[in-house]
Design a protein around this motif. Structure first.
Motif, PDB file in Angstrom:
ATOM      1  N   ASP A   1       0.823  -1.223   0.000  1.00  0.00           N
ATOM      2  CA  ASP A   1       0.000   0.000   0.000  1.00  0.00           C
ATOM      3  C   ASP A   1       0.852   1.266   0.000  1.00  0.00           C
ATOM      4  O   ASP A   1       0.519   2.252   0.658  1.00  0.00           O
ATOM      5  CB  ASP A   1      -0.963   0.001   1.196  1.00  0.00           C
ATOM      6  CG  ASP A   1      -1.963  -1.143   1.127  1.00  0.00           C
ATOM      7  OD1 ASP A   1      -2.377  -1.493   0.004  1.00  0.00           O
ATOM      8  OD2 ASP A   1      -2.303  -1.690   2.192  1.00  0.00           O
ATOM      9  N   THR A   2       1.955   1.225  -0.724  1.00  0.00           N
ATOM     10  CA  THR A   2       2.782   2.409  -0.937  1.00  0.00           C
ATOM     11  C   THR A   2       2.903   2.647  -2.433  1.00  0.00           C
ATOM     12  O   THR A   2       2.618   1.765  -3.257  1.00  0.00           O
ATOM     13  CB  THR A   2       4.186   2.239  -0.336  1.00  0.00           C
ATOM     14  OG1 THR A   2       4.860   1.160  -1.008  1.00  0.00           O
ATOM     15  CG2 THR A   2       4.126   1.950   1.156  1.00  0.00           C
ATOM     16  N   ALA A   3       3.354   3.849  -2.791  1.00  0.00           N
ATOM     17  CA  ALA A   3       3.523   4.169  -4.206  1.00  0.00           C
ATOM     18  C   ALA A   3       4.523   3.222  -4.857  1.00  0.00           C
ATOM     19  O   ALA A   3       4.353   2.817  -6.012  1.00  0.00           O
ATOM     20  CB  ALA A   3       3.972   5.625  -4.364  1.00  0.00           C
ATOM     21  N   ALA A   4       5.569   2.846  -4.115  1.00  0.00           N
ATOM     22  CA  ALA A   4       6.563   1.922  -4.661  1.00  0.00           C
ATOM     23  C   ALA A   4       5.934   0.563  -4.957  1.00  0.00           C
ATOM     24  O   ALA A   4       6.238  -0.074  -5.973  1.00  0.00           O
ATOM     25  CB  ALA A   4       7.725   1.774  -3.682  1.00  0.00           C
ATOM     26  N   ALA A   5       5.057   0.096  -4.078  1.00  0.00           N
ATOM     27  CA  ALA A   5       4.402  -1.192  -4.290  1.00  0.00           C
ATOM     28  C   ALA A   5       3.453  -1.136  -5.487  1.00  0.00           C
ATOM     29  O   ALA A   5       3.396  -2.074  -6.299  1.00  0.00           O
ATOM     30  CB  ALA A   5       3.641  -1.607  -3.034  1.00  0.00           C
ATOM     31  N   TRP A   6       2.705  -0.043  -5.625  1.00  0.00           N
ATOM     32  CA  TRP A   6       1.794   0.091  -6.764  1.00  0.00           C
ATOM     33  C   TRP A   6       2.576   0.138  -8.075  1.00  0.00           C
ATOM     34  O   TRP A   6       2.188  -0.472  -9.063  1.00  0.00           O
ATOM     35  CB  TRP A   6       0.949   1.348  -6.605  1.00  0.00           C
ATOM     36  CG  TRP A   6       0.105   1.349  -5.365  1.00  0.00           C
ATOM     37  CD1 TRP A   6      -0.480   0.255  -4.762  1.00  0.00           C
ATOM     38  CD2 TRP A   6      -0.230   2.478  -4.561  1.00  0.00           C
ATOM     39  NE1 TRP A   6      -1.151   0.641  -3.634  1.00  0.00           N
ATOM     40  CE2 TRP A   6      -1.034   2.000  -3.478  1.00  0.00           C
ATOM     41  CE3 TRP A   6       0.035   3.835  -4.632  1.00  0.00           C
ATOM     42  CZ2 TRP A   6      -1.541   2.850  -2.515  1.00  0.00           C
ATOM     43  CZ3 TRP A   6      -0.476   4.691  -3.679  1.00  0.00           C
ATOM     44  CH2 TRP A   6      -1.250   4.201  -2.625  1.00  0.00           C
ATOM     45  N   LEU A   7       3.682   0.877  -8.080  1.00  0.00           N
ATOM     46  CA  LEU A   7       4.528   0.955  -9.278  1.00  0.00           C
ATOM     47  C   LEU A   7       5.048  -0.435  -9.642  1.00  0.00           C
ATOM     48  O   LEU A   7       5.029  -0.836 -10.808  1.00  0.00           O
ATOM     49  CB  LEU A   7       5.679   1.928  -9.031  1.00  0.00           C
ATOM     50  CG  LEU A   7       6.610   2.273 -10.192  1.00  0.00           C
ATOM     51  CD1 LEU A   7       7.247   3.650  -9.973  1.00  0.00           C
ATOM     52  CD2 LEU A   7       7.741   1.255 -10.350  1.00  0.00           C
ATOM     53  N   THR A   8       5.519  -1.174  -8.621  1.00  0.00           N
ATOM     54  CA  THR A   8       6.082  -2.504  -8.864  1.00  0.00           C
ATOM     55  C   THR A   8       5.040  -3.450  -9.442  1.00  0.00           C
ATOM     56  O   THR A   8       5.308  -4.192 -10.402  1.00  0.00           O
ATOM     57  CB  THR A   8       6.654  -3.077  -7.555  1.00  0.00           C
ATOM     58  OG1 THR A   8       7.690  -2.214  -7.076  1.00  0.00           O
ATOM     59  CG2 THR A   8       7.223  -4.469  -7.773  1.00  0.00           C
ATOM     60  N   GLU A   9       3.830  -3.449  -8.882  1.00  0.00           N
ATOM     61  CA  GLU A   9       2.774  -4.337  -9.367  1.00  0.00           C
ATOM     62  C   GLU A   9       2.441  -4.048 -10.826  1.00  0.00           C
ATOM     63  O   GLU A   9       2.297  -4.964 -11.651  1.00  0.00           O
ATOM     64  CB  GLU A   9       1.528  -4.180  -8.497  1.00  0.00           C
ATOM     65  CG  GLU A   9       1.707  -4.697  -7.074  1.00  0.00           C
ATOM     66  CD  GLU A   9       0.554  -4.290  -6.176  1.00  0.00           C
ATOM     67  OE1 GLU A   9      -0.417  -3.684  -6.695  1.00  0.00           O
ATOM     68  OE2 GLU A   9       0.618  -4.566  -4.960  1.00  0.00           O
ATOM     69  N   ALA A  10       2.333  -2.757 -11.169  1.00  0.00           N
ATOM     70  CA  ALA A  10       2.018  -2.392 -12.549  1.00  0.00           C
ATOM     71  C   ALA A  10       3.162  -2.757 -13.484  1.00  0.00           C
ATOM     72  O   ALA A  10       2.936  -3.215 -14.614  1.00  0.00           O
ATOM     73  CB  ALA A  10       1.712  -0.896 -12.638  1.00  0.00           C
ATOM     74  N   PHE A  11       4.381  -2.577 -13.030  1.00  0.00           N
ATOM     75  CA  PHE A  11       5.540  -2.915 -13.854  1.00  0.00           C
ATOM     76  C   PHE A  11       5.560  -4.410 -14.163  1.00  0.00           C
ATOM     77  O   PHE A  11       5.744  -4.825 -15.313  1.00  0.00           O
ATOM     78  CB  PHE A  11       6.826  -2.502 -13.150  1.00  0.00           C
ATOM     79  CG  PHE A  11       8.077  -2.923 -13.872  1.00  0.00           C
ATOM     80  CD1 PHE A  11       8.634  -2.111 -14.850  1.00  0.00           C
ATOM     81  CD2 PHE A  11       8.693  -4.129 -13.591  1.00  0.00           C
ATOM     82  CE1 PHE A  11       9.772  -2.502 -15.538  1.00  0.00           C
ATOM     83  CE2 PHE A  11       9.834  -4.538 -14.262  1.00  0.00           C
ATOM     84  CZ  PHE A  11      10.373  -3.720 -15.244  1.00  0.00           C
ATOM     85  N   LEU A  12       5.372  -5.241 -13.132  1.00  0.00           N
ATOM     86  CA  LEU A  12       5.428  -6.689 -13.323  1.00  0.00           C
ATOM     87  C   LEU A  12       4.317  -7.167 -14.256  1.00  0.00           C
ATOM     88  O   LEU A  12       4.496  -8.120 -15.018  1.00  0.00           O
ATOM     89  CB  LEU A  12       5.323  -7.398 -11.972  1.00  0.00           C
ATOM     90  CG  LEU A  12       6.510  -7.169 -11.017  1.00  0.00           C
ATOM     91  CD1 LEU A  12       6.223  -7.809  -9.661  1.00  0.00           C
ATOM     92  CD2 LEU A  12       7.792  -7.723 -11.607  1.00  0.00           C
ATOM     93  N   GLY A  13       3.169  -6.481 -14.222  1.00  0.00           N
ATOM     94  CA  GLY A  13       2.076  -6.871 -15.099  1.00  0.00           C
ATOM     95  C   GLY A  13       2.310  -6.506 -16.553  1.00  0.00           C
ATOM     96  O   GLY A  13       1.723  -7.119 -17.454  1.00  0.00           O
ATOM     97  N   ALA A  14       3.169  -5.521 -16.813  1.00  0.00           N
ATOM     98  CA  ALA A  14       3.369  -5.042 -18.179  1.00  0.00           C
ATOM     99  C   ALA A  14       4.705  -5.438 -18.776  1.00  0.00           C
ATOM    100  O   ALA A  14       4.908  -5.290 -19.979  1.00  0.00           O
ATOM    101  CB  ALA A  14       3.233  -3.508 -18.208  1.00  0.00           C
ATOM    102  N   PHE A  15       5.639  -5.940 -17.951  1.00  0.00           N
ATOM    103  CA  PHE A  15       6.983  -6.261 -18.456  1.00  0.00           C
ATOM    104  C   PHE A  15       6.929  -7.536 -19.283  1.00  0.00           C
ATOM    105  O   PHE A  15       6.496  -8.586 -18.802  1.00  0.00           O
ATOM    106  CB  PHE A  15       7.951  -6.423 -17.285  1.00  0.00           C
ATOM    107  CG  PHE A  15       9.383  -6.660 -17.697  1.00  0.00           C
ATOM    108  CD1 PHE A  15      10.120  -5.655 -18.309  1.00  0.00           C
ATOM    109  CD2 PHE A  15       9.994  -7.886 -17.476  1.00  0.00           C
ATOM    110  CE1 PHE A  15      11.437  -5.863 -18.676  1.00  0.00           C
ATOM    111  CE2 PHE A  15      11.312  -8.109 -17.835  1.00  0.00           C
ATOM    112  CZ  PHE A  15      12.035  -7.086 -18.448  1.00  0.00           C
ATOM    113  N   GLY A  16       7.390  -7.439 -20.509  1.00  0.00           N
ATOM    114  CA  GLY A  16       7.330  -8.573 -21.410  1.00  0.00           C
ATOM    115  C   GLY A  16       8.427  -9.584 -21.151  1.00  0.00           C
ATOM    116  O   GLY A  16       9.614  -9.230 -21.140  1.00  0.00           O
ATOM    117  N   ASP A  17       8.056 -10.830 -20.927  1.00  0.00           N
ATOM    118  CA  ASP A  17       9.026 -11.906 -20.691  1.00  0.00           C
ATOM    119  C   ASP A  17       9.432 -12.489 -22.039  1.00  0.00           C
ATOM    120  O   ASP A  17       8.691 -13.249 -22.662  1.00  0.00           O
ATOM    121  CB  ASP A  17       8.399 -12.974 -19.796  1.00  0.00           C
ATOM    122  CG  ASP A  17       9.403 -14.062 -19.419  1.00  0.00           C
ATOM    123  OD1 ASP A  17      10.600 -13.857 -19.700  1.00  0.00           O
ATOM    124  OD2 ASP A  17       8.980 -15.078 -18.853  1.00  0.00           O
ATOM    125  N   SER A  18      10.613 -12.128 -22.518  1.00  0.00           N
ATOM    126  CA  SER A  18      11.063 -12.593 -23.823  1.00  0.00           C
ATOM    127  C   SER A  18      12.560 -12.834 -23.783  1.00  0.00           C
ATOM    128  O   SER A  18      13.219 -12.598 -22.770  1.00  0.00           O
ATOM    129  CB  SER A  18      10.721 -11.563 -24.905  1.00  0.00           C
ATOM    130  OG  SER A  18      11.350 -10.319 -24.621  1.00  0.00           O
TER     131      SER A  18
END
Length: 681
Positions: free
Chosen positions: A615-632
């Motif tokens: 529940d911090t800005a860093a945690a929200w940023l991390t969650e969004a990043f992991l959802g959008a980072f392409g695994d290739s």
């Protein structure tokens, strides 16, 4: 904030504290509270700061009042009992055992099971690892201070009391201690009370500063307010007075001339120099006037630092001290147009005037009207007559930049010039890859930009002999990445050296040249504040294509997800810099934007994702990043069980760097560098 007082009692609470030395009333009703993080206490000598430390640690008895640690009363307890409760102490003077080695010091106090171990101390202070078999009496002052701090941390305290930790240390070691304090605050496991006389250190490591006057806490002030207000410093602390603030002792001109001509003989004021701080560093770091340089500038070389000493003397002194600590020869030049001013510079204004074809008359009595035009001509001739000028750091106001920068560029083709000014490069009418501009519009930003310019110049001009076997890394850092960069530099040690560049357009281009030329081995992206600023109108003038540009240079790209949860702003009311945290939607937008930039880039990319509190800005940023980072292919995602500044995260970065292929030669290419431009919107 440590678990001790999270949501409950303050880490340290002092109420109505009185301490006497015989009939002397040393502490007079002190009230002070530390609820978490770092709190700085400043004051002149004799104001009761050390007595306050001793009273907290039980070394001096309190006559009345209370001292509480996490809700536990410390009054009447012995120093050993207080230490066992979780209060660590770094005393003034270090107090090491001369006969014990570094390793014996540390293992004597090490406790099993805590966050801090002997190995972690060696990781945090690589110099101690190199000196582990040396006795306490064989260490330098900086090494002794590292050992004193390490010894206290090995007790795994929940509160650390530090009495003037930077006293008598070189600027490089002071910076290392600052980084350590910032790291401790960021990790949140240890709260820190710092007693300091160095205003720069006190305001950089803590958001709040308590000012002690005559045994009392007279005022609690925000760090940025104290750092930006020289008048406030003078009123509260008596700092900021320099030799050149006094009325100079001036002898008559040899030719008896009067009127507008600059005087030819100066004598520095005879009073004692003040306590060395970032504001007064010039007084003790710059060559006295008695050692003047002759008009032919014989044997002058290295870096020239240009500034009007009546206005920017303190910043020039800090830059000169930083460069000298990095092993550079420095010549300071006073470009002031004021007549009759004595200033502490290697080349004072009257000697600079001697390089004008008409002397002082060509500056003050010239037909052009503006004396800065004459100073620019004198400066151009001085530089042309000076052998082996390796670089220039120029601290100029807008008018000085407009008149003097063209003269600098024409006199020193191919020589790196770092300009700190209100002017942007596009406003100066000059071109060239060797000119790096750091724009700043207020006292705080100018101080930050001056330090960045000194660091960039020292890094650029470091002798090749110092780099034998070292691997160079391009460091991309926003306004929030300096603490992580400093911690990483300490972790890497001599095997690596960091070339600091910025997420601005100019910084990206310079970093790309360093990579393609073989001067840099890899990209370290330690902060994503530029993504937040670009999306939400912040301060950093960011390059939106920096990720793809640097990935395209063909070297490994190693990122630590860190710092992008804040926007840096210009505080118009206080004329300084401020920052705000992002809300959830904004933080998620930054995370997605950074992930998309990395996914769309070519090359080998590794992202280290530290653990963030829920529940911090860093945690929200991390969650969004992991959802959008392409695994290739070519993409590696590593999780760290700790925060960005933790030893576990730093070790992961180091392993990635060790696995990166070498670039062949360790020779440093002459690529202009600079931390970042502090540009107004």
């Amino acid at each position: 904030m440590s678990e001790l007082h999270k949501g409950s009692a303050p880490a340290l609470e002092i109420k109505g504290l009185n301490v006497y030395y015989g009939a002397s009333h040393a502490l007079q009703g002190v009230d002070l509270g530390l609820h978490g993080g770092v709190l700085s206490v400043v004051g002149r000598n004799g104001m009761g700061k050390t007595t306050l430390c001793k009273a907290i640690m039980g070394l001096e008895p309190a006559s009345s009042g209370t001292i509480s640690f996490g809700g536990q009363l410390l009054n009447g307890k012995t120093p050993a009992e207080i230490a066992r409760l979780g209060v660590g102490y770094v005393p003034q003077g270090r107090r090491l055992w001369r006969s014990l080695t570094v390793d014996e010091h540390l293992r004597l106090v090490a406790q099993p099971g805590g966050n801090w171990s002997v190995e972690r101390i060696y990781d945090s202070f690589p110099r101690l690892a190199e000196r582990k078999t040396n006795g306490g009496a064989q260490l330098s002052g900086g090494e002794q201070q590292m050992l004193a701090i390490g010894r206290a941390l090995l007790l795994n305290p929940r509160l650390l009391v530090m009495d003037e930790p930077t006293e008598g240390l070189a600027p490089v070691i002071v910076s290392h201690v600052e980084d350590m304090l910032i790291r401790l605050a960021a990790e949140g496991d240890i709260d820190v009370l710092v007693i300091e006389q160095n205003i720069g250190v006190a305001t950089s490591v803590a958001e709040t500063v308590a000012v002690m006057v005559n045994g009392r806490v007279s005022r609690i002030v925000k760090s940025r307010e104290l750092a930006a207000d020289r008048d406030l410093q003078q009123r509260l602390l008596g700092v900021g007075q320099h030799a050149h603030d006094e009325e100079p002792d001036v002898a008559p001109n040899e030719d008896g001339s009067e009127g507008g001509a600059l005087v030819q003989h100066y004598r520095a004021a005879s009073h004692a120099l003040p306590q060395l701080t970032r504001w007064s560093a010039i007084d003790s770091m710059v060559t006295p006037l008695g050692k003047a340089i002759s008009a032919d500038a014989e044997n002058v070389s290295g870096v020239m630092v240009l500034a009007a000493m009546d206005r920017a003397g303190a910043q020039a002194g800090t830059v000169a001290a930083s460069l000298r600590a990095a092993g550079q020869k420095v010549t300071t030049v006073d470009i002031s147009a004021r007549s009759g001013l004595a200033a502490l510079a290697d080349i004072p204004a009257h000697q600079l005037a001697a390089f004008h074809p008409r002397g002082a008359a060509g500056i003050h009595d010239g037909g052009d009207g503006d004396p800065r035009i004459g100073i620019a001509e004198a400066l151009r001739r001085l530089l042309q007559a000076t052998p082996q000028v390796g670089g220039v750091v120029a601290l100029l106001d807008l008018g000085e930049a407009l008149t003097m920068v063209p003269a600098l560029v024409s006199a020193l083709p191919g020589t790196p010039i770092a300009l700190v000014s209100e002017a942007r490069a596009s406003e100066l009418g000059v071109q060239g890859d060797t000119l790096v501009t750091l724009t700043a519009h207020d006292e705080v930003a100018r101080g930050q930009a001056a330090c960045a310019a000194a660091a960039a110049m020292a890094e650029l001009l470091a002798p090749a002999t110092m780099d034998s076997g070292a691997r160079h890394l391009a460091l991309i850092s926003g306004l929030g990445g300096d603490a992580l960069g400093g911690a990483l530099a300490a972790q890497l040690g001599k095997g690596h050296r960091l070339l600091r560049y910025a997420p601005t357009r100019g910084g990206t281009a310079a970093a790309a040249r360093a990579l393609t030329s073989g001067a840099a081995q890899a990209v370290l992206d330690l902060d994503q504040s530029d993504f937040a600023d670009r999306l939400f109108s912040g301060l950093i003038d960011a390059d939106p294509t920096r990720v793809s540009t640097l990935c395209g240079a063909g070297r490994p790209y190693i990122a630590v997800l860190n710092g992008g949860e804040r926007v840096h702003l210009r505080d118009k009311e206080r004329q300084g810099l401020s920052q705000r945290s992002l809300d959830r939607a904004e933080a998620e937008a930054v995370g997605r934007s950074y992930a998309e930039a990395l996914t769309g880039a070519a090359g080998e990319i590794t992202v280290i994702v530290p653990t963030a509190r829920r529940d911090t800005a860093a945690a929200w940023l991390t969650e969004a990043f992991l959802g959008a980072f392409g695994d290739s292919e070519g993409r590696t995602l590593l999780r760290s069980p700790a925060g960005p500044l933790a030893a576990e995260t730093l070790q992961q970065v180091r392993r990635c760097l060790d696995a990166a292929p070498p670039v062949g030669s360790a020779r440093k290419a002459r690529v202009p560098g600079g931390a970042y431009a502090v540009n107004a919107r």
